[in-house]
Design a protein around this motif. Structure first.
Motif, PDB file in Angstrom:
ATOM      1  N   UNK A 186       5.265 -11.472   5.832  1.00 17.81           N
ATOM      2  CA  UNK A 186       4.750 -12.888   5.249  1.00 17.81           C
ATOM      3  C   UNK A 186       3.609 -12.811   4.922  1.00 17.81           C
ATOM      4  N   UNK A 187       2.801 -11.405   4.469  1.00 18.22           N
ATOM      5  CA  UNK A 187       1.477 -11.883   3.812  1.00 18.22           C
ATOM      6  C   UNK A 187       1.605 -11.975   2.243  1.00 18.22           C
ATOM      7  N   UNK A 188       2.799 -11.278   2.024  1.00 18.51           N
ATOM      8  CA  UNK A 188       2.795 -10.748   0.360  1.00 18.51           C
ATOM      9  C   UNK A 188       4.533 -11.217   0.117  1.00 18.51           C
ATOM     10  N   UNK A 189       4.139 -12.504  -0.873  1.00 19.78           N
ATOM     11  CA  UNK A 189       4.688 -13.218  -1.667  1.00 19.78           C
ATOM     12  C   UNK A 189       6.493 -12.007  -2.014  1.00 19.78           C
ATOM     13  N   UNK A 190       6.975 -12.926  -1.479  1.00 20.97           N
ATOM     14  CA  UNK A 190       8.500 -11.487  -1.983  1.00 20.97           C
ATOM     15  C   UNK A 190       8.172 -10.361  -1.627  1.00 20.97           C
ATOM     16  N   UNK A 191       7.463  -9.808  -0.521  1.00 23.34           N
ATOM     17  CA  UNK A 191       7.126  -8.551   0.094  1.00 23.34           C
ATOM     18  C   UNK A 191       7.119  -7.727  -1.392  1.00 23.34           C
ATOM     19  N   UNK A 192       6.166  -8.400  -1.730  1.00 23.64           N
ATOM     20  CA  UNK A 192       5.640  -7.059  -3.044  1.00 23.64           C
ATOM     21  C   UNK A 192       4.620  -6.206  -2.260  1.00 23.64           C
ATOM     22  N   UNK A 193       4.516  -5.172  -2.980  1.00 26.81           N
ATOM     23  CA  UNK A 193       3.441  -4.331  -3.044  1.00 26.81           C
ATOM     24  C   UNK A 193       3.622  -2.929  -3.654  1.00 26.81           C
ATOM     25  N   UNK A 194       2.495  -2.015  -3.647  1.00 24.45           N
ATOM     26  CA  UNK A 194       1.746  -2.192  -4.624  1.00 24.45           C
ATOM     27  C   UNK A 194       1.890  -0.099  -4.684  1.00 24.45           C
ATOM     28  N   UNK A 195       3.443  -0.289  -4.107  1.00 24.97           N
ATOM     29  CA  UNK A 195       3.601   1.642  -4.425  1.00 24.97           C
ATOM     30  C   UNK A 195       3.650   2.181  -5.990  1.00 24.97           C
ATOM     31  N   UNK A 196       4.299   1.088  -6.621  1.00 25.38           N
ATOM     32  CA  UNK A 196       4.810   1.187  -8.090  1.00 25.38           C
ATOM     33  C   UNK A 196       3.853   0.731  -9.228  1.00 25.38           C
ATOM     34  N   UNK A 197       3.403  -0.131  -8.581  1.00 26.57           N
ATOM     35  CA  UNK A 197       2.989  -1.252  -9.443  1.00 26.57           C
ATOM     36  C   UNK A 197       3.305  -1.269 -10.977  1.00 26.57           C
ATOM     37  N   UNK A 198       2.516  -0.834 -12.303  1.00 27.13           N
ATOM     38  CA  UNK A 198       2.473  -0.647 -13.332  1.00 27.13           C
ATOM     39  C   UNK A 198       2.887   0.770 -13.471  1.00 27.13           C
ATOM     40  N   UNK A 199       2.381   1.805 -12.779  1.00 30.82           N
ATOM     41  CA  UNK A 199       2.616   2.730 -13.319  1.00 30.82           C
ATOM     42  C   UNK A 199       1.928   3.411 -13.726  1.00 30.82           C
ATOM     43  N   UNK A 200       0.421   3.074 -13.775  1.00 33.70           N
ATOM     44  CA  UNK A 200      -0.616   3.430 -14.147  1.00 33.70           C
ATOM     45  C   UNK A 200      -0.942   4.992 -14.010  1.00 33.70           C
ATOM     46  N   UNK A 201      -0.890   5.227 -13.389  1.00 31.65           N
ATOM     47  CA  UNK A 201      -1.130   6.828 -12.842  1.00 31.65           C
ATOM     48  C   UNK A 201      -0.333   8.078 -13.731  1.00 31.65           C
ATOM     49  N   UNK A 202       0.972   7.505 -14.279  1.00 35.86           N
ATOM     50  CA  UNK A 202       1.445   8.193 -14.779  1.00 35.86           C
ATOM     51  C   UNK A 202       1.976   7.721 -16.742  1.00 35.86           C
ATOM     52  N   UNK A 203       1.472   6.255 -16.564  1.00 40.64           N
ATOM     53  CA  UNK A 203       1.301   6.164 -17.924  1.00 40.64           C
ATOM     54  C   UNK A 203      -0.083   5.410 -18.491  1.00 40.64           C
ATOM     55  N   UNK A 204      -0.988   6.410 -18.125  1.00 37.34           N
ATOM     56  CA  UNK A 204      -2.370   6.072 -18.632  1.00 37.34           C
ATOM     57  C   UNK A 204      -2.811   6.146 -20.221  1.00 37.34           C
ATOM     58  N   UNK A 205      -2.052   7.104 -20.617  1.00 31.25           N
ATOM     59  CA  UNK A 205      -2.914   7.332 -22.781  1.00 31.25           C
ATOM     60  C   UNK A 205      -2.184   6.110 -22.871  1.00 31.25           C
ATOM     61  N   UNK A 206      -1.008   5.727 -22.664  1.00 36.05           N
ATOM     62  CA  UNK A 206      -0.463   4.512 -23.279  1.00 36.05           C
ATOM     63  C   UNK A 206      -1.508   3.579 -23.483  1.00 36.05           C
ATOM     64  N   UNK A 207      -1.586   3.095 -21.903  1.00 33.64           N
ATOM     65  CA  UNK A 207      -2.877   2.138 -21.757  1.00 33.64           C
ATOM     66  C   UNK A 207      -3.940   2.997 -22.232  1.00 33.64           C
ATOM     67  N   UNK A 208      -4.223   3.338 -22.142  1.00 34.24           N
ATOM     68  CA  UNK A 208      -6.552   3.875 -22.972  1.00 34.24           C
ATOM     69  C   UNK A 208      -6.036   3.106 -24.549  1.00 34.24           C
ATOM     70  N   UNK A 209      -4.832   3.896 -24.413  1.00 34.24           N
ATOM     71  CA  UNK A 209      -3.887   3.280 -26.318  1.00 34.24           C
ATOM     72  C   UNK A 209      -5.092   1.824 -27.019  1.00 34.24           C
ATOM     73  N   UNK A 210      -4.173   1.214 -25.712  1.00 31.81           N
ATOM     74  CA  UNK A 210      -3.971  -0.235 -25.742  1.00 31.81           C
ATOM     75  C   UNK A 210      -5.723  -0.877 -25.695  1.00 31.81           C
TER      76      UNK A 210
ATOM     77  N   UNK B 229      -1.740 -10.478  -2.944  1.00 27.76           N
ATOM     78  CA  UNK B 229      -1.404 -11.846  -1.489  1.00 27.76           C
ATOM     79  C   UNK B 229      -0.590 -12.357  -2.638  1.00 27.76           C
ATOM     80  N   UNK B 230      -0.636 -12.469  -3.979  1.00 30.22           N
ATOM     81  CA  UNK B 230       0.737 -13.184  -5.301  1.00 30.22           C
ATOM     82  C   UNK B 230       1.684 -12.444  -5.550  1.00 30.22           C
ATOM     83  N   UNK B 231       1.868 -10.992  -4.954  1.00 27.93           N
ATOM     84  CA  UNK B 231       2.763 -10.239  -5.192  1.00 27.93           C
ATOM     85  C   UNK B 231       2.870 -10.223  -6.942  1.00 27.93           C
ATOM     86  N   UNK B 232       3.841 -10.121  -7.619  1.00 25.90           N
ATOM     87  CA  UNK B 232       4.118 -10.023  -8.848  1.00 25.90           C
ATOM     88  C   UNK B 232       4.373 -11.570  -9.996  1.00 25.90           C
ATOM     89  N   UNK B 233       4.406 -12.094  -8.829  1.00 27.57           N
ATOM     90  CA  UNK B 233       4.239 -13.387  -9.338  1.00 27.57           C
ATOM     91  C   UNK B 233       3.824 -14.174 -10.328  1.00 27.57           C
TER      92      UNK B 233
END
Length: 437
Positions: A45-69, A401-405
């Motif tokens: 009931x706390x977050x829409x669709x019971x979404x969480x941040x376990x994977x999120x945008x996977x920036x932990x692994x994809x940071x080089x491309x994100x910094x390129x952006x 609280x909006x999750x990925x919506x």
């Protein structure tokens, strides 16, 4: 495209994009401890669709491309946050070397691309073990936060362009402990009053620890709203006084003037920590810059319901254009707040450390940014010393609280494939920032 060009803002004005660790990183298998948002999101009931941040945008692994952006967009700076539980899995004590290594790579990656690192120490991911000890309700959090700040300064301080202690102390304290919509999810005035004070006390302790360990260019990021009365009635004007103090004046007054608004200390007196006044000198530590996050306004009216006698206010809907979360779009509010802060609270350089729009129609987002960039120019013309503007957010991400919506990104993220696709708003910034007129 935007109707402004970067040269209008001044020769040293900083344009950046902003994110937060829990919202984008993922990467929870490197020894990172759990945080209050992990457990809050796991509670039905706390977050829409019971979404969480376990994977999120996977920036932990994809940071080089994100910094390129960020680099390819022409941005000067990247405002990011460091995850406290990634460095101290238990909040204090043993250090997670893999976490230090990750931020070493990330910061070095920014510098290699000519991007200025603007770090935030706390963007809401309090280690769960510290919540077990009372979290922001416990005055000991000042020492815990100072230890964490000292580690960051020793490890990265020589490479950081700027460091903020806390992101949005109103959200940390009021939204998380009184309203209860954010972690840890309390709805308790005593809990909230203690958190409102302790978050600023910890900020001051963090400033001392950062400076003692060599960090420079230190600030705090307060989220502000343009508070207005819902009507000209005396009772609504009184509600405005309280509401403005609760959202804006408590945090601005404490940090920059060493005093809390009397209207609130009178109301919250029974719930505040004993001898809180003795901490004000620490709350009021000198800073180098002021960060302001701005999204909307609040319309305040009197609330006659007995349950609200301690804080007898309510907010009412406004009539302005809204984003898809129902937040009013009010660029003039940004101008007014920048001028107010520079006139009434501090002469420090001000950075707009966040503004942005949750919206799937990116043409509306382009118009939003254009209007708010013009609002900054208006504030500068009225004497506000505004030195930077950060778009929230670089990427679509986990919106609490909006999750990925909810999508604030100037870059679209397909969460199934993690594909990044620049939106028109990214291209608008790119066009402006690569034009040096």
């Amino acid at each position: 495209m935007f109707s402004v060009n970067r040269g209008q803002f001044g020769p040293n004005f900083v344009f950046g994009a902003a994110t937060a660790a829990y919202q984008i990183e993922g990467g929870q298998g490197d020894g990172r401890g759990t945080c209050i948002w992990d457990t809050f999101a796991a509670t039905p009931g706390n977050v829409k669709n019971a979404d969480d941040g376990r994977i999120a945008d996977d920036h932990y692994n994809r940071w080089p491309a994100d910094l390129d952006l960020i680099r390819d967009g022409g941005f000067d700076a990247y405002r990011f946050s460091i995850a406290w539980p990634r460095l101290f899995p238990e909040g204090t004590g043993a250090i997670n070397q893999a976490g230090l290594d990750f931020y070493d790579r990330l910061i070095d990656g920014m510098l290699a691309r000519g991007i200025k690192p603007f770090a935030t120490l706390y963007h809401w991911d309090l280690p769960s073990t510290l919540q077990d000890k009372g979290g922001w309700m416990n005055r000991d959090i000042g020492e815990w936060f100072a230890d964490y700040a000292a580690l960051v300064a020793r490890s990265f301080g020589d490479r950081l362009h700027a460091t903020a202690t806390i992101n949005e102390p109103w959200c940390v304290s009021v939204l998380g402990h009184i309203i209860g919509r954010h972690a840890p999810g309390y709805r308790d005035l005593r809990a909230g009053a203690r958190a409102m004070h302790h978050v600023l006390y910890a900020h001051g302790m963090g400033v001392d620890a950062l400076r003692a360990n060599g960090a420079k260019n230190i600030g705090i990021v307060t989220n502000l709203e343009k508070a207005e009365a819902a009507s000209d009635k005396d009772e609504d004007r009184r509600a405005l006084e309280i509401g403005d103090a609760m959202f804006n004046g408590w945090f601005l007054g404490g940090v920059y003037k060493g005093q809390y608004p009397k209207v609130l200390t009178d109301l919250l007196g029974p719930y505040l920590p004993k001898d809180w006044q003795k901490d004000i000198e620490i709350v009021n530590r000198p800073l180098d810059w002021a960060g302001i996050n701005y999204y909307s306004r609040g319309l305040y009216a009197h609330n006659p319901h007995p349950a609200y006698y301690s804080i007898p206010i309510r907010t009412v809907p406004g009539t302005l254009e809204k984003n898809d979360l129902g937040w009013e779009i009010y660029p003039k509010g940004l101008t007014d707040l920048l001028v107010r802060v520079s006139r009434d609270y501090t002469k420090l350089p001000i950075y707009v450390t966040e503004t942005g729009m949750s919206e799937t129609d990116d043409t509306r987002r382009v118009a939003f940014y254009d209007r708010h960039l013009n609002a900054v120019l208006d504030a500068q013309k009225q004497g506000a010393d505004v030195r930077g503007f950060f778009a929230w957010s670089l990427l679509d991400n986990y919106e609490w609280g909006e999750g990925y919506s909810s999508r604030f990104g100037i870059v679209h993220v397909d969460y199934a494939t993690q594909t990044r696709t620049p939106k028109g708003s990214y291209r608008a910034f790119q066009g402006m920032l690569h034009n040096t007129r």
